[in-house]
Design an enzyme around this catalytic site. Structure first.
Site, mmCIF file in Angstrom:
data_model
loop_
_atom_site.group_PDB
_atom_site.id
_atom_site.type_symbol
_atom_site.label_atom_id
_atom_site.label_comp_id
_atom_site.label_asym_id
_atom_site.label_seq_id
_atom_site.Cartn_x
_atom_site.Cartn_y
_atom_site.Cartn_z
ATOM 1 N N ASP A 84 -3.614 -12.467 4.032
ATOM 2 C CA ASP A 84 -4.625 -11.603 4.734
ATOM 3 C C ASP A 84 -4.523 -11.814 6.175
ATOM 4 O O ASP A 84 -4.632 -12.722 6.784
ATOM 5 C CB ASP A 84 -5.820 -12.205 4.124
ATOM 6 C CG ASP A 84 -7.132 -11.363 4.873
ATOM 7 O OD1 ASP A 84 -6.968 -10.489 5.741
ATOM 8 O OD2 ASP A 84 -8.389 -11.630 4.458
ATOM 9 N N TYR A 105 -14.579 1.584 9.615
ATOM 10 C CA TYR A 105 -13.293 2.122 9.673
ATOM 11 C C TYR A 105 -12.895 2.836 11.043
ATOM 12 O O TYR A 105 -12.004 2.207 11.835
ATOM 13 C CB TYR A 105 -12.618 3.019 8.557
ATOM 14 C CG TYR A 105 -11.389 3.681 8.532
ATOM 15 C CD1 TYR A 105 -10.377 2.731 8.062
ATOM 16 C CD2 TYR A 105 -10.941 4.980 8.784
ATOM 17 C CE1 TYR A 105 -8.910 2.998 8.073
ATOM 18 C CE2 TYR A 105 -9.409 5.216 8.856
ATOM 19 C CZ TYR A 105 -8.664 4.287 8.256
ATOM 20 O OH TYR A 105 -7.227 4.802 8.128
ATOM 21 N N TYR A 164 -3.069 -5.150 25.419
ATOM 22 C CA TYR A 164 -1.953 -6.038 25.158
ATOM 23 C C TYR A 164 -0.654 -5.537 25.903
ATOM 24 O O TYR A 164 0.093 -6.171 26.433
ATOM 25 C CB TYR A 164 -1.534 -6.452 23.767
ATOM 26 C CG TYR A 164 -2.082 -7.910 23.472
ATOM 27 C CD1 TYR A 164 -3.473 -7.922 23.139
ATOM 28 C CD2 TYR A 164 -1.536 -8.823 23.195
ATOM 29 C CE1 TYR A 164 -3.936 -9.036 22.749
ATOM 30 C CE2 TYR A 164 -1.984 -9.918 22.550
ATOM 31 C CZ TYR A 164 -3.462 -10.178 22.595
ATOM 32 O OH TYR A 164 -4.114 -11.260 22.250
ATOM 33 N N THR A 169 -6.455 -3.688 -1.689
ATOM 34 C CA THR A 169 -6.171 -1.977 -2.374
ATOM 35 C C THR A 169 -4.831 -1.838 -2.420
ATOM 36 O O THR A 169 -4.517 -0.851 -3.092
ATOM 37 C CB THR A 169 -6.881 -1.101 -1.018
ATOM 38 O OG1 THR A 169 -5.960 -1.515 0.084
ATOM 39 C CG2 THR A 169 -8.214 -1.450 -0.870
ATOM 40 N N LYS A 189 -10.777 1.296 14.119
ATOM 41 C CA LYS A 189 -9.470 1.830 14.584
ATOM 42 C C LYS A 189 -9.368 2.036 16.053
ATOM 43 O O LYS A 189 -8.169 1.899 16.795
ATOM 44 C CB LYS A 189 -9.198 2.863 13.615
ATOM 45 C CG LYS A 189 -8.566 2.779 12.255
ATOM 46 C CD LYS A 189 -7.391 1.995 12.122
ATOM 47 C CE LYS A 189 -7.074 1.946 10.872
ATOM 48 N NZ LYS A 189 -5.564 1.293 10.389
ATOM 49 N N GLY A 201 0.767 -1.110 0.051
ATOM 50 C CA GLY A 201 0.033 0.012 -0.081
ATOM 51 C C GLY A 201 0.919 1.327 0.038
ATOM 52 O O GLY A 201 2.074 1.058 -0.066
#
Ligand code: UDP
Length: 329
Positions: free
Chosen positions: A58, A147, A161, A37, A151, A12
């Site tokens: 993926d 999106y 984590y 993309t 996010k 990307g």
């Protein structure tokens, strides 16, 4: 000491520039991308390099990488509003399941992980300019929600984590970034306007063009991201250029830059399109000693050069090139 670095979204826009950055640092880079993309042309020049490996994968599915890893940079995601509309589920999955997989990998490999967060977590902001302390104003069920919420979840699971497993994490809130290797047809404003100017079409301003954005040239952005990665700061930090402009002024600048005779036409403002956006980069300045250096006029000239050349290349059908020898499945 050379590092082994995994970069997701490697084909990307930002991912490919990050690959270049780490290769130039003398590191070994493992690129990963599912190519929904991304475009292999962006990393074609790295295929010959013995310090570069590429996996067609993926990251929303289990991620396996052999050997040690020092750094993981999770930059895989559709990043343009028209992409979220076309592939909403993948957008949600890569930000949530993908991030979970990569955090698990970071824990397993004892690697430091940096995630690509975004100014979109501020939604249509009620605080201006946006500081890291602002919690945001996001429509969970709007077209951009897939999106924005992925996010936001990404930031939460990353902090979990960090706090629960002690993983070394870095969270970059990336504001509008531009430069070579943006997809000409990705719908975002710079490729859209430049593509229109090059094809001799009118420039489509959405709404009345009074909405603002603040655009950061990619070299500055990569520099800021790198400084964040090697810092010891685990909380979210804005990386962007505070130089704000209205979209209408921006269209006028592009008309001047490209020398096109086309005019501006107006189209409806997309749902939930943020009215204003400008990063407060006080933290990046103080903690990372970073601020953008490249002016919009210089950055836009370089970007236009790229799009000009790309158009003639595209006529030669560069997508017919066969990269299959270089790809691990
Ligand atoms: N925009 C526009 N014309 C276009 C494409 C985008 O006026 O052809 C506007 C869009 O409505 C938004 C701004 O430009 O206000 C930036 O859009 P982009 O998709 O680049 O990124 P965003 O910051 O909205 O994620």
């Amino acid at each position: 000491m050379n590092k082994r670095v995994l970069i997701t979204g490697a084909a990307g826009f930002l991912g490919s520039h990050l690959c270049d950055k780490f290769i130039n640092e003398g590191d070994f880079v493992i690129g990963m991308d599912n190519l929904i993309t991304g475009d292999l042309k962006n990393i074609e020049h790295l295929f010959k390099n013995p310090d570069f490996d590429f996996y067609h994968h993926d990251v929303s599915k289990f991620v396996h990488v052999a050997g040690d890893l020092d750094y993981i940079l999770h930059f895989a995601s559709p990043a343009s509003p028209i992409d979220y509309l076309k592939i909403p589920i993948q957008t949600l999955k890569v930000g949530s399941l993908g991030t979970h997989n990569l955090l698990g990998l970071a824990k397993e490999k004892n690697a430091r992980i940096m995630i690509a967060s975004t100014s979109e977590i501020y939604g249509d902001p009620l605080v201006h300019p946006q500081t890291e302390e602002y919690y945001g104003n996001v429509n969970t069920i709007g077209p951009r929600g897939v999106y924005d919420e992925a996010k936001r979840f990404q930031e939460s699971i990353t902090m979990a984590y960090h706090r629960f497993h002690g993983v070394e994490t870095r969270i970059a809130r990336i504001f509008n970034t531009y430069g070579p290797r943006m997809r000409l047809n990705d719908g975002r404003v710079i490729p859209a306007f430049m593509g229109q100017a090059l094809r001799g079409e009118d420039l489509t301003v959405f709404g009345d063009g009074s909405q603002t954005r603040s655009f950061c040239y990619v070299d500055d952005e990569i520099d800021g991201l790198f400084k964040l990665l090697i810092s010891d700061y685990a909380y979210p930090i804005n990386i962007g250029n505070p130089n704000e402009i209205t979209i209408l002024q921006f269209a006028e600048e592009i008309i001047k830059l490209t020398g096109t005779n086309q005019k501006i036409i107006y189209k409806p403002l997309p749902t939930d399109d943020p009215l204003q956006r400008q990063p407060d980069i006080t933290k990046a300045k103080e903690i990372l000693n970073w601020e953008p250096k490249i002016s919009r006029s210089k950055g836009m000239k370089r970007t236009f050069e790229y799009f000009k050349n790309l158009t003639s290349e595209e006529l030669l059908k560069s997508e017919h090139k066969d990269f299959s020898n270089h790809i691990r499945k």
